[in-house]
Design an enzyme around this catalytic site. Structure first.
Site, PDB file in Angstrom:
ATOM      1  N   TYR A 145       0.844  -1.193   0.000  1.00 39.53           N
ATOM      2  CA  TYR A 145       0.000   0.000   0.000  1.00 39.53           C
ATOM      3  C   TYR A 145       0.884   1.249   0.000  1.00 39.53           C
ATOM      4  CZ  TYR A 145      -4.157  -2.683   0.058  1.00 39.53           C
ATOM      5  OH  TYR A 145      -5.160  -3.529  -0.335  1.00 39.53           O
ATOM      6  N   LYS A 198       3.204 -15.694  -0.543  1.00 45.22           N
ATOM      7  CA  LYS A 198       3.743 -15.972  -1.876  1.00 45.22           C
ATOM      8  C   LYS A 198       5.268 -16.041  -1.738  1.00 45.22           C
ATOM      9  CE  LYS A 198       3.100 -16.445  -6.392  1.00 45.22           C
ATOM     10  NZ  LYS A 198       2.464 -17.656  -6.970  1.00 45.22           N
ATOM     11  N   ASP A 231      -2.130 -18.000  -4.603  1.00 43.88           N
ATOM     12  CA  ASP A 231      -2.840 -18.438  -5.812  1.00 43.88           C
ATOM     13  C   ASP A 231      -3.654 -19.703  -5.533  1.00 43.88           C
ATOM     14  OD1 ASP A 231      -0.290 -19.378  -5.389  1.00 43.88           O
ATOM     15  OD2 ASP A 231       0.181 -19.685  -7.495  1.00 43.88           O
ATOM     16  N   ASP A 255      -6.966  -8.173   1.436  1.00 41.95           N
ATOM     17  CA  ASP A 255      -8.000  -7.357   0.823  1.00 41.95           C
ATOM     18  C   ASP A 255      -8.717  -8.159  -0.263  1.00 41.95           C
ATOM     19  OD1 ASP A 255      -9.497  -5.112   0.364  1.00 41.95           O
ATOM     20  OD2 ASP A 255      -8.039  -4.161  -0.957  1.00 41.95           O
ATOM     21  N   ASP A 259     -12.737 -10.088  -0.167  1.00 38.79           N
ATOM     22  CA  ASP A 259     -13.830  -9.847  -1.129  1.00 38.79           C
ATOM     23  C   ASP A 259     -14.338 -11.186  -1.664  1.00 38.79           C
ATOM     24  OD1 ASP A 259     -13.746  -7.070  -0.954  1.00 38.79           O
ATOM     25  OD2 ASP A 259     -13.917  -6.813  -3.131  1.00 38.79           O
TER      26      ASP A 259
END
Ligand code: ATP
Length: 371
Positions: A145, A198, A231, A255, A259
């Site tokens: 961010y 990751k 992933d 984030d 969703d």
């Protein structure tokens, strides 16, 4: 002389909550959530007071900035904050007053954890058939961010017109504390943490994150720990979300995953969340300002109503006041009860009830449950 911060004194009563409606559907779902909160406040005689202040595009007009300094001071002094969604993508550059209230308050108040639950509810349509109940614990103050990763300046820059670079910040301090938050939460739930990363590509940054998480995991022998690549996790969630309890991850992965989980649970309008730190907490819906439906009295306020219930839970622990926990539980139960009735739902869930009427129905149910 300024007043001492009530946020530093957990025994302070009555509690003062700062209410910031924000942009888009914010001025609709925030009064709706406040209506429910005021109802439980009155019935249980909690004596909380609610202080409204302007942020976002309205504050830009009235104060020349989307986040006035006075609001930052009020937020610092408040016992808790309720923030409606903000249209930060529509703000002018910082030099012209455009400051993202969500990111800035998370950073300034050190709200390092974003707790994002997702669970199916009886007979609310979901793209999958299995029912599930999980919580995403998302690091909130660093990661990818641009507005959070630097002490000064932004974490995104452009050395030439055809070259853009973004920095991703991961610290040991940030990783340890978000990991502890997740493992503590797991102890109150089904005793399982899934860490999402990751580290096969981001070997150094997610490598550090994983190293810290593993150290913390070793302290919690009563909590099962597993690791998943981001992933693979997106696919596993869709295939079968039932095995997941607490999902621990860095800022941007959290984030995106939240969703996805929210949508699997029935829709973004249901997505409650709490931003918390050591001394402050801020209730905030998972979704954004949804300008496509703003001003039409159709937005689903469940997200922010559920977020305020989470804030009450946090305040109950902080102030060791079981009445606040009771109030949060009543709001959750009232929300669940209203959502089970298809005719009372908002359009995103297939109903035709408006934002205000939905909030009235939840407030009525709160009264019924509390009396
Ligand atoms: P951001 O970029 O800040 O996430 P956005 O407006 O692009 O904001 P969201 O608001 O998160 O995206 O959500 C995308 C869409 O989901 C909205 O445009 C809207 O149609 C729907 N939506 C989001 N929240 C709600 C809600 N509370 N009630 C009904 N529909 C919603």
């Amino acid at each position: 002389m300024t007043n001492p911060s009530t946020a530093d004194d957990p025994t302070h009563t009555p509690l003062r909550l700062l209410v910031l409606a924000g942009d888009g559907i914010g001025p609709e779902i925030t009064p709706a959530a406040l209506h429910v909160l005021e109802t439980v406040n009155d019935i249980l005689d909690l004596q909380m007071t609610f202080v409204p202040a302007e942020v976002g595009l309205r504050a830009l007009k009235s104060h020349g900035t989307t986040l006035p300094v006075t609001v930052i001071e009020q937020a610092t002094q408040a016992d808790g904050i309720i923030l409606g969604p903000v249209s930060h993508n529509d703000y002018p550059p910082r030099a012209q007053g455009g400051v993202n209230p969500s990111g800035e308050l998370r950073k300034r108040l050190d709200l390092f954890a974003n707790i994002r639950p997702a669970r199916t509810r009886s007979n609310i349509a979901s793209p999958i058939t299995s029912s599930f109940d999980l919580v995403i614990v998302r690091e909130n103050t660093e990661g990818f961010y641009a507005d959070r990763s630097m002490h000064e300046g932004t974490g995104e820059f452009m050395p030439t017109p055809d070259l853009a670079i973004a920095l991703r910040k991961i610290s040991a301090h940030g990783s340890y504390r978000i990991a502890r938050q997740a493992f503590e939460l797991a102890r109150q739930r089904r005793h399982k943490v899934t860490t999402v990363h990751k580290a096969n590509v981001l070997r150094v940054s997610d490598g550090l994150f994983l190293r810290c998480v593993r150290e913390v995991a070793a302290e919690y022998v009563d909590v099962a720990h597993e690791e998943r690549l981001i992933d693979a996790m997106t696919a596993l969630l869709i295939r079968d979300p039932r095995p997941f309890d607490v999902v621990l991850t860095t800022n941007m992965f959290g984030d995106i995953l939240s969703d996805e989980a929210c949508e699997l649970a029935g829709g973004l309008g249901l997505g409650a969340s709490l931003n918390l730190g050591a001394t402050h907490a801020m209730a905030q819906a998972q979704h954004g300002a949804a300008p496509d439906i703003a001003g039409k009295d159709v937005a689903n306020p469940s997200s922010l109503i559920g977020s305020t219930a989470m804030l009450l839970g946090w305040l109950a622990t902080r102030h060791q006041d079981p009445r606040l926990a009771h109030a949060g539980t009543i709001i959750d139960r009232a929300l669940d009860a209203v959502l089970t009735q298809p005719t009372l739902r908002t359009p995103d869930l297939g109903g035709n009830t408006g934002t205000r009427d939905f909030a009235d129905a939840v407030a009525d149910k709160v009264r019924e449950l509390a009396e």
